[in-house]
Motif scaffolding. Structure first.
Motif, PDB file in Angstrom:
ATOM      1  N   GLY A 142       0.815  -1.204   0.000  1.00  0.00           N
ATOM      2  CA  GLY A 142       0.000   0.000   0.000  1.00  0.00           C
ATOM      3  C   GLY A 142       0.852   1.257   0.000  1.00  0.00           C
ATOM      4  N   PRO A 143       0.437   2.303  -0.721  1.00  0.00           N
ATOM      5  CA  PRO A 143       1.235   3.532  -0.797  1.00  0.00           C
ATOM      6  C   PRO A 143       1.418   4.235   0.544  1.00  0.00           C
ATOM      7  CG  PRO A 143      -0.851   3.765  -1.976  1.00  0.00           C
ATOM      8  CD  PRO A 143      -0.732   2.343  -1.604  1.00  0.00           C
ATOM      9  N   LEU A 144       0.434   4.141   1.436  1.00  0.00           N
ATOM     10  CA  LEU A 144       0.589   4.782   2.743  1.00  0.00           C
ATOM     11  C   LEU A 144       1.569   4.003   3.615  1.00  0.00           C
ATOM     12  CD1 LEU A 144      -3.085   5.911   3.466  1.00  0.00           C
ATOM     13  CD2 LEU A 144      -1.210   7.181   2.391  1.00  0.00           C
ATOM     14  N   THR A 145       1.588   2.687   3.462  1.00  0.00           N
ATOM     15  CA  THR A 145       2.590   1.877   4.152  1.00  0.00           C
ATOM     16  C   THR A 145       3.981   2.213   3.630  1.00  0.00           C
ATOM     17  OG1 THR A 145       1.024   0.061   4.474  1.00  0.00           O
ATOM     18  CG2 THR A 145       3.360  -0.477   4.649  1.00  0.00           C
ATOM     19  N   MET A 146       4.102   2.372   2.309  1.00  0.00           N
ATOM     20  CA  MET A 146       5.390   2.743   1.727  1.00  0.00           C
ATOM     21  C   MET A 146       5.848   4.104   2.242  1.00  0.00           C
ATOM     22  SD  MET A 146       5.054   1.420  -2.220  1.00  0.00           S
ATOM     23  CE  MET A 146       6.719   1.950  -2.609  1.00  0.00           C
ATOM     24  N   ALA A 147       4.905   5.041   2.357  1.00  0.00           N
ATOM     25  CA  ALA A 147       5.243   6.367   2.882  1.00  0.00           C
ATOM     26  C   ALA A 147       5.735   6.263   4.323  1.00  0.00           C
ATOM     27  CB  ALA A 147       4.033   7.290   2.799  1.00  0.00           C
ATOM     28  N   ASP A 148       5.084   5.409   5.115  1.00  0.00           N
ATOM     29  CA  ASP A 148       5.514   5.204   6.501  1.00  0.00           C
ATOM     30  C   ASP A 148       6.912   4.591   6.554  1.00  0.00           C
ATOM     31  OD1 ASP A 148       3.289   6.271   7.707  1.00  0.00           O
ATOM     32  OD2 ASP A 148       2.297   4.347   8.065  1.00  0.00           O
ATOM     33  N   GLU A 149       7.215   3.698   5.626  1.00  0.00           N
ATOM     34  CA  GLU A 149       8.538   3.073   5.598  1.00  0.00           C
ATOM     35  C   GLU A 149       9.615   4.094   5.241  1.00  0.00           C
ATOM     36  OE1 GLU A 149       8.068  -0.134   2.843  1.00  0.00           O
ATOM     37  OE2 GLU A 149       7.462  -1.556   4.396  1.00  0.00           O
ATOM     38  N   ILE A 150       9.317   4.940   4.286  1.00  0.00           N
ATOM     39  CA  ILE A 150      10.267   5.982   3.883  1.00  0.00           C
ATOM     40  C   ILE A 150      10.427   7.005   4.999  1.00  0.00           C
ATOM     41  CG2 ILE A 150      10.620   7.897   2.258  1.00  0.00           C
ATOM     42  CD1 ILE A 150       9.099   6.113   0.193  1.00  0.00           C
ATOM     43  N   GLY A 151       9.349   7.251   5.729  1.00  0.00           N
ATOM     44  CA  GLY A 151       9.345   8.245   6.808  1.00  0.00           C
ATOM     45  C   GLY A 151       8.561   9.469   6.368  1.00  0.00           C
ATOM     46  N   LEU A 152       7.551   9.854   7.139  1.00  0.00           N
ATOM     47  CA  LEU A 152       6.723  10.990   6.739  1.00  0.00           C
ATOM     48  C   LEU A 152       7.509  12.295   6.747  1.00  0.00           C
ATOM     49  CD1 LEU A 152       3.273  10.196   8.402  1.00  0.00           C
ATOM     50  CD2 LEU A 152       4.199   9.486   6.192  1.00  0.00           C
ATOM     51  N   ASP A 153       8.562  12.357   7.558  1.00  0.00           N
ATOM     52  CA  ASP A 153       9.426  13.539   7.513  1.00  0.00           C
ATOM     53  C   ASP A 153      10.137  13.632   6.168  1.00  0.00           C
ATOM     54  OD1 ASP A 153      10.679  11.165   8.258  1.00  0.00           O
ATOM     55  OD2 ASP A 153      12.128  12.128   9.581  1.00  0.00           O
ATOM     56  N   ASN A 154      10.553  12.474   5.628  1.00  0.00           N
ATOM     57  CA  ASN A 154      11.171  12.467   4.299  1.00  0.00           C
ATOM     58  C   ASN A 154      10.143  12.755   3.207  1.00  0.00           C
ATOM     59  OD1 ASN A 154      13.854  11.848   5.095  1.00  0.00           O
ATOM     60  ND2 ASN A 154      13.287   9.707   5.371  1.00  0.00           N
ATOM     61  N   ILE A 155       8.947  12.185   3.349  1.00  0.00           N
ATOM     62  CA  ILE A 155       7.879  12.446   2.379  1.00  0.00           C
ATOM     63  C   ILE A 155       7.574  13.941   2.320  1.00  0.00           C
ATOM     64  CG2 ILE A 155       5.413  12.120   1.912  1.00  0.00           C
ATOM     65  CD1 ILE A 155       7.036   9.698   1.138  1.00  0.00           C
ATOM     66  N   LYS A 156       7.548  14.581   3.473  1.00  0.00           N
ATOM     67  CA  LYS A 156       7.296  16.028   3.535  1.00  0.00           C
ATOM     68  C   LYS A 156       8.363  16.794   2.747  1.00  0.00           C
ATOM     69  CE  LYS A 156       6.815  19.825   6.912  1.00  0.00           C
ATOM     70  NZ  LYS A 156       8.068  20.559   6.658  1.00  0.00           N
ATOM     71  N   ILE A 157       9.617  16.394   2.910  1.00  0.00           N
ATOM     72  CA  ILE A 157      10.713  17.058   2.188  1.00  0.00           C
ATOM     73  C   ILE A 157      10.569  16.834   0.689  1.00  0.00           C
ATOM     74  CG2 ILE A 157      13.204  17.049   1.791  1.00  0.00           C
ATOM     75  CD1 ILE A 157      13.538  16.416   4.788  1.00  0.00           C
ATOM     76  N   TRP A 158      10.204  15.608   0.278  1.00  0.00           N
ATOM     77  CA  TRP A 158      10.007  15.331  -1.152  1.00  0.00           C
ATOM     78  C   TRP A 158       8.947  16.265  -1.732  1.00  0.00           C
ATOM     79  CZ3 TRP A 158       9.823   9.325  -2.246  1.00  0.00           C
ATOM     80  CH2 TRP A 158      11.010   8.739  -1.799  1.00  0.00           C
TER      81      TRP A 158
END
Length: 284
Positions: free
Chosen positions: A229-245
């Motif tokens: 799932g994309p939200l699981t992938m986002a959690d794995e990457i880290g939401l702090d990193n997702i925010k920076i992306w």
């Protein structure tokens, strides 16, 4: 062609997963990370991933011991000179200014004529190394899926990247059993842009229809046959990193890319994903 020891400038972002992949294939990793907390956090992520493999009979305790023996940590950038590294990988924060700073330092201070692999998910390679003397030795990558075991890597070159560099990089990924897919340099490569777009849509739907993150991921996995799932992938990457992306992509198109309030709120509560035990979803 010799590719046995890989240098890492930083172990943030996708660094932990890539270090794990490198040592899992029998290569050595020399990691320069001057933030001890970040380094040990990355090691913890690797250990959790390896323990999961052991639990599912993919690896043994002996394999784990060998893998960790192949990771060496250095506190000073100049210490790279003590090692015969064959490739250096940048893995720092996803900010254009930081990427430029690190690329410049590697090219000017590391007296080694070796390929440089950058790991920017949202910036064009041209915008990082354009006109730099070492541009001919530089490529940019993004592994897919993001964590922890890579099968495919998106690979971009600049107009100045030499064919000799490409041959070494292709050989490196062949040794890792990773398929490189060569794509043209662009603003945000395929995986990150598609993931971010999906996460933004999910946040809109959670705001407007109150769909639960677990239900959204379930629909994406079973309905669209996604591996994860994309939200699981986002959690794995880290939401702090997702925010920076998202923030980096917004510099190219602010009408499309804007950090959703739900992500801001989760980060504010310390819920940055799997590493924190909670993000969009909860983890043990």
């Amino acid at each position: 062609m010799k590719v046995t020891r890989i240098g890492f400038y930083g172990i943030r972002n996708i660094g932990a997963g890539l270090v794990q992949t490198v040592v899992n294939k029998g290569l050595s990793a020399v990691v320069f990370e001057n933030n001890s907390d970040i380094y040990h956090s990355a090691l913890s992520i690797i250990e959790k991933n390896v323990d999961s493999e052991i639990e599912h009979w993919g690896l043994t305790s002996k394999d784990k011991k060998v893998m960790f023996s192949k990771i060496e940590h250095i506190d000073k950038f100049s210490d790279f000179a003590k090692y015969d590294i064959d490739i250096i990988v940048e893995s720092v924060e996803e900010e254009l200014s930081k990427k430029i700073e690190v690329a410049t330092r590697i090219m000017s201070e590391l007296n080694m004529n070796i390929p440089i692999i950058l790991t920017s998910q949202t910036n064009m390679l041209k915008s990082i190394v354009d006109d730099m003397e070492g541009a001919k030795r530089t490529v940019n990558i993004h592994p897919v899926p993001s964590v922890p075991i890579y099968k495919i890597v998106e690979l971009t070159r600049s107009l100045n990247t030499s064919e000799a560099t490409m041959e070494i990089v292709r050989y490196f990924f062949e040794k890792l059993d990773i398929k490189p897919v060569e794509i043209e340099d662009g603003c945000g490569i395929v995986g990150p842009r598609i993931l971010i777009s999906t996460v933004l849509e999910a946040c809109d739907m959670m705001r407007d229809s109150n769909i639960q993150p677990s239900d959204f991921d379930l629909i994406m996995k079973r309905g669209l046959k996604m591996y994860k799932g994309p939200l699981t992938m986002a959690d794995e990457i880290g939401l702090d990193n997702i925010k920076i992306w998202i923030e980096e992509l917004s510099k190219k198109d602010s009408s499309v890319y804007k950090v959703p309030q739900i992500i801001i709120d989760l980060i504010g509560k310390g819920h940055t994903g799997i590493k924190a035990g909670k993000g969009f979803l909860k983890y043990k």
